[in-house]
Scaffold this motif. Structure first.
Motif, PDB file in Angstrom:
ATOM      1  N   LYS A  77      38.832  44.067  31.868  1.00 23.47           N
ATOM      2  CA  LYS A  77      39.790  43.919  30.797  1.00 23.47           C
ATOM      3  C   LYS A  77      39.699  45.020  29.913  1.00 23.47           C
ATOM      4  CE  LYS A  77      39.024  38.712  30.123  1.00 23.47           C
ATOM      5  NZ  LYS A  77      38.482  37.799  29.081  1.00 23.47           N
ATOM      6  N   PRO A  78      41.107  45.355  29.401  1.00 26.59           N
ATOM      7  CA  PRO A  78      41.041  46.540  28.359  1.00 26.59           C
ATOM      8  C   PRO A  78      40.374  46.137  27.036  1.00 26.59           C
ATOM      9  CG  PRO A  78      43.074  46.021  29.151  1.00 26.59           C
ATOM     10  CD  PRO A  78      42.259  45.088  29.738  1.00 26.59           C
ATOM     11  N   GLU A  94      41.605  43.259  24.821  1.00 26.44           N
ATOM     12  CA  GLU A  94      41.528  41.855  25.403  1.00 26.44           C
ATOM     13  C   GLU A  94      40.286  41.043  24.948  1.00 26.44           C
ATOM     14  OE1 GLU A  94      42.970  40.791  29.113  1.00 26.44           O
ATOM     15  OE2 GLU A  94      44.521  42.206  29.017  1.00 26.44           O
ATOM     16  N   PRO A 137      41.677  38.553  33.056  1.00 24.60           N
ATOM     17  CA  PRO A 137      42.369  39.603  32.460  1.00 24.60           C
ATOM     18  C   PRO A 137      43.899  39.436  32.586  1.00 24.60           C
ATOM     19  CG  PRO A 137      41.324  40.046  34.387  1.00 24.60           C
ATOM     20  CD  PRO A 137      40.762  38.806  34.060  1.00 24.60           C
ATOM     21  N   ARG A 138      44.590  39.554  31.437  1.00 29.43           N
ATOM     22  CA  ARG A 138      45.956  39.482  31.699  1.00 29.43           C
ATOM     23  C   ARG A 138      46.529  41.169  32.323  1.00 29.43           C
ATOM     24  NH1 ARG A 138      45.007  37.511  26.511  1.00 29.43           N
ATOM     25  NH2 ARG A 138      45.302  39.527  25.459  1.00 29.43           N
ATOM     26  N   GLU A 139      45.969  42.092  31.628  1.00 33.05           N
ATOM     27  CA  GLU A 139      46.171  43.344  32.344  1.00 33.05           C
ATOM     28  C   GLU A 139      44.963  44.110  32.993  1.00 33.05           C
ATOM     29  OE1 GLU A 139      47.835  45.734  29.514  1.00 33.05           O
ATOM     30  OE2 GLU A 139      49.621  44.289  28.785  1.00 33.05           O
ATOM     31  N   PRO A 140      44.579  43.517  34.294  1.00 33.61           N
ATOM     32  CA  PRO A 140      43.448  44.268  34.904  1.00 33.61           C
ATOM     33  C   PRO A 140      43.459  45.607  35.133  1.00 33.61           C
ATOM     34  CG  PRO A 140      44.334  42.254  36.142  1.00 33.61           C
ATOM     35  CD  PRO A 140      45.422  42.635  35.232  1.00 33.61           C
ATOM     36  N   THR A 141      42.306  46.292  34.746  1.00 32.19           N
ATOM     37  CA  THR A 141      42.067  47.716  34.818  1.00 32.19           C
ATOM     38  C   THR A 141      40.719  48.106  35.364  1.00 32.19           C
ATOM     39  OG1 THR A 141      42.085  49.723  33.569  1.00 32.19           O
ATOM     40  CG2 THR A 141      41.329  47.849  32.647  1.00 32.19           C
ATOM     41  N   ASP A 149      39.510  51.245  34.639  1.00 26.25           N
ATOM     42  CA  ASP A 149      39.215  52.230  33.713  1.00 26.25           C
ATOM     43  C   ASP A 149      37.783  52.228  33.113  1.00 26.25           C
ATOM     44  OD1 ASP A 149      41.547  53.685  34.066  1.00 26.25           O
ATOM     45  OD2 ASP A 149      42.355  52.868  32.225  1.00 26.25           O
TER      46      ASP A 149
END
Length: 293
Positions: A44-45, A48, A58-62, A64
């Motif tokens: 997750k960022p 979130e 996670p809504r926007e998996p990353t 990073d």
């Protein structure tokens, strides 16, 4: 027994097995819940996570956080990530496990097939060393490493783990070799085989199961060790566990929980893979040699 009774018994047995499987699955999921939370939040960022509901997907998996934990995270005063310390742990674990396992096999061989006056006392002292708390040996070990010129170095840390692991490896191999037929060793001696030839040609080839147990046990203990690493390793020789602690403690301002979760999984991944790949051999090795004949 009537057909109806047999059918009822079979049905009851199936229900019982299904209930047992359900309970085991529940406990397995409960046990794996912390790992699942860590994995989810490592993807997750940070907004979130700070927004609440850590259990949500996670809504926007990353990836990073994983990249940062591996190569750019701030550890102490350096932004190096865990990569160099992962290499330190590998360079520490492999020789320490190999040396302590070989010395344990040699000790077990001597204590069971080449007994000498006082061998019980020697084994008793080695066994006693397994129960000495880590904290007691810190000052004497630090003094000894200083005298040897190994303080703060990777070879010094390897020596510490070898010394502390000999007792456990000797215990494993001694109990395993005690069930091995001594007559084979005596026959080899009559044929002219010497000490090391019997060890290499007869004892070691049958030591696979207990060697796996010893390697898994030593690998797990050494990789997860924190006390010896933080006490005896310098800045350039820090193992993975010490670097992980420094990563979490060196955070300033907003804590990057996603990076911390990813770093924790990276630190635990080698031992997890070892148990997944060789876990069944660990159980077989523990059972091997438990009964004689």
């Amino acid at each position: 027994m009537s057909v109806a009774t047999q059918t009822t018994a079979v049905r009851t047995g199936r229900i019982g097995r299904a209930l047992i499987v359900t309970v085991l699955i529940f406990f397995a999921l409960f046990y794996l819940l912390p790992l699942g939370v860590m994995l989810i939040n490592s993807l997750k960022p940070l907004p979130e996570i700070t927004g609440g509901n850590m259990m949500a997907l996670p809504r926007e998996p990353t990836l990073d956080p994983w990249r940062s934990a591996w190569s750019t995270a701030q550890i102490g005063v350096q932004a190096t990530g865990l990569k160099p310390y992962f290499l330190n742990s590998i360079l520490m674990v492999v020789p320490a496990v190999a040396i302590s396992t070989m010395l344990g096999a040699l000790n077990g061989y001597v204590l069971t097939k080449w007994r000498f006056p006082g061998h019980r006392w020697v084994f008793g002292l080695l066994l006693f060393s397994c129960f000495i708390p880590f904290q007691i040996v810190l000052i004497p070990m630090a003094r000894l490493l200083g005298l040897m010129g190994l303080a703060g170095s990777l070879p010094g840390l390897i020596l510490v783990h070898v010394v502390y692991g000999i007792g456990f490896s000797t215990l494993y191999f001694r109990n395993y070799y005690a069930a091995f037929p001594t007559e084979l060793v005596r026959a080899a001696m009559i044929d002219g085989a010497g000490f090391f030839r019997i060890f290499w040609r007869i004892m070691l080839p049958v030591s696979g199961p207990i060697a796996v147990v010893c390697i898994i046990w030593q690998f797990t203990n050494i990789w997860n060790d924190f006390l010896f690493g933080v006490s005896f390793a310098g800045l350039d020789a820090m193992p993975m566990t010490v670097a992980l602690n420094n990563l979490v403690q060196s955070s300033t301002g907003v804590r990057e929980y996603n990076v911390h979760f990813a770093a924790a999984i990276l630190a635990a991944l080698p031992t997890l893979l070892v148990y997944i790949v060789a876990g069944r051999y660990f159980v077989r090795g523990l059972m091997a040699g438990s009964v004689k004949g």
